[in-house]
Design a protein around this motif. Structure first.
Motif, PDB file in Angstrom:
ATOM      1  N   SER A 185      -4.860   0.335  -6.522  1.00 59.01           N
ATOM      2  CA  SER A 185      -5.954  -0.492  -6.916  1.00 59.01           C
ATOM      3  C   SER A 185      -6.732  -1.196  -5.959  1.00 59.01           C
ATOM      4  O   SER A 185      -7.947  -1.229  -5.909  1.00 59.01           O
ATOM      5  CB  SER A 185      -5.461  -1.393  -7.954  1.00 59.01           C
ATOM      6  N   HIS A 186      -6.042  -1.979  -5.211  1.00 59.30           N
ATOM      7  CA  HIS A 186      -6.608  -2.965  -4.143  1.00 59.30           C
ATOM      8  C   HIS A 186      -7.006  -2.139  -3.091  1.00 59.30           C
ATOM      9  O   HIS A 186      -8.221  -2.381  -2.618  1.00 59.30           O
ATOM     10  CB  HIS A 186      -5.729  -3.921  -3.770  1.00 59.30           C
ATOM     11  N   LEU A 187      -6.472  -1.397  -2.454  1.00 60.89           N
ATOM     12  CA  LEU A 187      -6.860  -0.301  -1.111  1.00 60.89           C
ATOM     13  C   LEU A 187      -8.137   0.416  -1.466  1.00 60.89           C
ATOM     14  O   LEU A 187      -9.025   0.676  -0.972  1.00 60.89           O
ATOM     15  CB  LEU A 187      -5.673   0.565  -0.924  1.00 60.89           C
ATOM     16  N   PRO A 188      -7.972   1.082  -3.020  1.00 63.10           N
ATOM     17  CA  PRO A 188      -9.182   2.000  -3.183  1.00 63.10           C
ATOM     18  C   PRO A 188     -10.597   1.143  -3.221  1.00 63.10           C
ATOM     19  O   PRO A 188     -11.651   1.831  -2.904  1.00 63.10           O
ATOM     20  CB  PRO A 188      -8.813   2.372  -4.571  1.00 63.10           C
ATOM     21  N   LEU A 229      -7.440  -9.595  -2.410  1.00 62.63           N
ATOM     22  CA  LEU A 229      -6.948  -9.033  -0.973  1.00 62.63           C
ATOM     23  C   LEU A 229      -6.433 -10.155  -0.346  1.00 62.63           C
ATOM     24  O   LEU A 229      -5.474  -9.783   0.331  1.00 62.63           O
ATOM     25  CB  LEU A 229      -8.524  -8.376  -0.302  1.00 62.63           C
ATOM     26  N   LEU A 230      -6.905 -11.175  -0.216  1.00 58.98           N
ATOM     27  CA  LEU A 230      -6.028 -12.243   0.632  1.00 58.98           C
ATOM     28  C   LEU A 230      -4.863 -12.611  -0.133  1.00 58.98           C
ATOM     29  O   LEU A 230      -3.650 -12.727   0.719  1.00 58.98           O
ATOM     30  CB  LEU A 230      -7.074 -13.364   0.858  1.00 58.98           C
ATOM     31  N   LEU A 237      -2.219  -5.152   4.217  1.00 52.66           N
ATOM     32  CA  LEU A 237      -2.273  -4.572   5.536  1.00 52.66           C
ATOM     33  C   LEU A 237      -1.387  -3.345   5.691  1.00 52.66           C
ATOM     34  O   LEU A 237      -1.624  -2.361   6.519  1.00 52.66           O
ATOM     35  CB  LEU A 237      -1.567  -5.668   6.506  1.00 52.66           C
ATOM     36  N   SER A 238      -0.137  -3.012   5.047  1.00 52.89           N
ATOM     37  CA  SER A 238       0.711  -1.950   5.049  1.00 52.89           C
ATOM     38  C   SER A 238       0.078  -0.839   4.314  1.00 52.89           C
ATOM     39  O   SER A 238       0.053   0.190   5.179  1.00 52.89           O
ATOM     40  CB  SER A 238       1.969  -2.175   3.892  1.00 52.89           C
ATOM     41  N   LYS A 242      -1.477   2.789   6.223  1.00 50.21           N
ATOM     42  CA  LYS A 242      -1.344   4.172   5.562  1.00 50.21           C
ATOM     43  C   LYS A 242      -2.478   5.173   5.602  1.00 50.21           C
ATOM     44  O   LYS A 242      -2.477   6.048   5.929  1.00 50.21           O
ATOM     45  CB  LYS A 242      -0.540   4.104   4.294  1.00 50.21           C
ATOM     46  N   LEU A 243      -3.698   4.259   5.311  1.00 50.79           N
ATOM     47  CA  LEU A 243      -4.808   4.898   5.149  1.00 50.79           C
ATOM     48  C   LEU A 243      -5.302   5.292   6.676  1.00 50.79           C
ATOM     49  O   LEU A 243      -6.010   6.364   6.748  1.00 50.79           O
ATOM     50  CB  LEU A 243      -5.992   3.896   4.474  1.00 50.79           C
ATOM     51  N   ARG A 244      -4.882   4.168   7.671  1.00 45.69           N
ATOM     52  CA  ARG A 244      -5.644   4.851   8.881  1.00 45.69           C
ATOM     53  C   ARG A 244      -4.853   5.765   9.395  1.00 45.69           C
ATOM     54  O   ARG A 244      -5.272   6.884  10.102  1.00 45.69           O
ATOM     55  CB  ARG A 244      -5.348   3.571   9.769  1.00 45.69           C
TER      56      ARG A 244
END
Length: 293
Positions: A185-188, A229-230, A237-238, A242-244
């Motif tokens: 949810s948050h990363l997308p 996010l904060l 950050l983790s 993974k996306l990176r």
């Protein structure tokens, strides 16, 4: 909670939809709404999402059987502190926040055993009570995050409330909630927002359905997502790492001109996406998680 009083703190899309659904499905329920804008409360009253607007938090929760916080998570601590002196002895408090670890910790510290964290996976990029609907929670997944400190009666009441609104329920720990929601949810949301920062003004005139679908959630409220996010910083950050890693992999394959490797990378993710048949897949996954709580 028939013939009881429901207090909604924050009458926007979610809060307004809760009010509309509760008034339709719960006999004799009385809904009190509170928000920082009088104009929003008047719209909610006109739309019949609430029965009575409150001028302040004390008035909003006085006599309430169930209080639901529907504000940005960054405001929860102050709101919980402000409402506590005005709650009746057996009042139950829950929330709809997208993060749970810090929220549940604050709720149990300030409110005590009758705070139960919940997160209905409903809503959209739209905001405002004018978008509220009676069926927003129909067949939506609602994640409950009770702990060993939670009052069983409070957990039952909150569970039954969300079921009545049409939700499917699962229970997991606040920590596990935040770890997994960071990924799905948050990363997308961050990825969608990042994509919107890439195309030039001219290029956006050529965007098709794929780009619009992929970036739809970037239209969400910035302040609300900033707080999420904060608050979920370490998990974010983790997930970003993974996306990176995924981007570095596809970058390497493209640089090498590795046709077979690139096709394999794309097909593996296509097959994974195809397995996301909403109800069956989610029910299997959440069933396994729920059995561990």
């Amino acid at each position: 909670m028939r013939n009881q009083t429901l207090s909604i703190i924050g009458v926007g899309l979610l809060g307004g939809s809760i009010g509309l659904a509760a008034k339709e499905r719960l006999k004799g329920v009385r809904v009190i709404g509170y928000g920082h804008r009088a104009s929003t409360l008047q719209r909610a009253l006109k739309l019949k999402a609430i029965d009575q607007p409150a001028d302040n938090l004390a008035q909003a929760v006085a006599g309430a059987d169930l209080v639901i916080l529907c504000t940005p998570v960054g405001l929860f601590g102050k709101i919980l502190t402000d409402i506590t002196p005005h709650l009746k002895d057996n009042a139950i408090v829950t929330d709809v926040g997208s993060t749970k670890a810090s929220v549940v910790k604050a709720g149990e510290k300030i409110i005590g055993r009758r705070f139960v964290g919940s997160h209905p996976m409903a809503g959209s990029e739209k905001r405002g009570v004018e978008y509220a609907t009676t069926n927003l929670f129909e067949n939506a997944l609602c994640i409950l995050t009770p702990t060993r400190r939670s009052d069983p009666a409070a957990v039952r009441m909150v569970s039954e409330f969300w079921k009545t609104l049409g939700c499917r329920l699962i229970k997991i720990s606040p920590t596990e909630h935040d770890r997994m929601l960071a990924e799905v949810s948050h990363l997308p949301h961050v990825a969608a927002a990042a994509l919107m920062g890439i195309p030039s003004q001219r290029a956006t005139k050529l965007c098709g359905k794929g780009f619009l679908d992929t970036t739809r959630i970037a239209a969400g409220d910035g302040a609300l997502w900033r707080d999420i996010l904060l608050d979920n910083r370490q998990n974010m950050l983790s997930s970003l790492a993974k996306l990176r890693g995924e981007l570095e992999t596809v970058e390497r394959l493209i640089k090498k001109g590795d046709q077979a490797g690139l096709a394999r990378w794309l097909d593996e993710r296509r097959r994974k996406r195809e397995r996301l048949t909403p109800n069956r897949t989610l029910d299997k996954l959440w069933g396994r998680l729920d059995s561990r709580t």
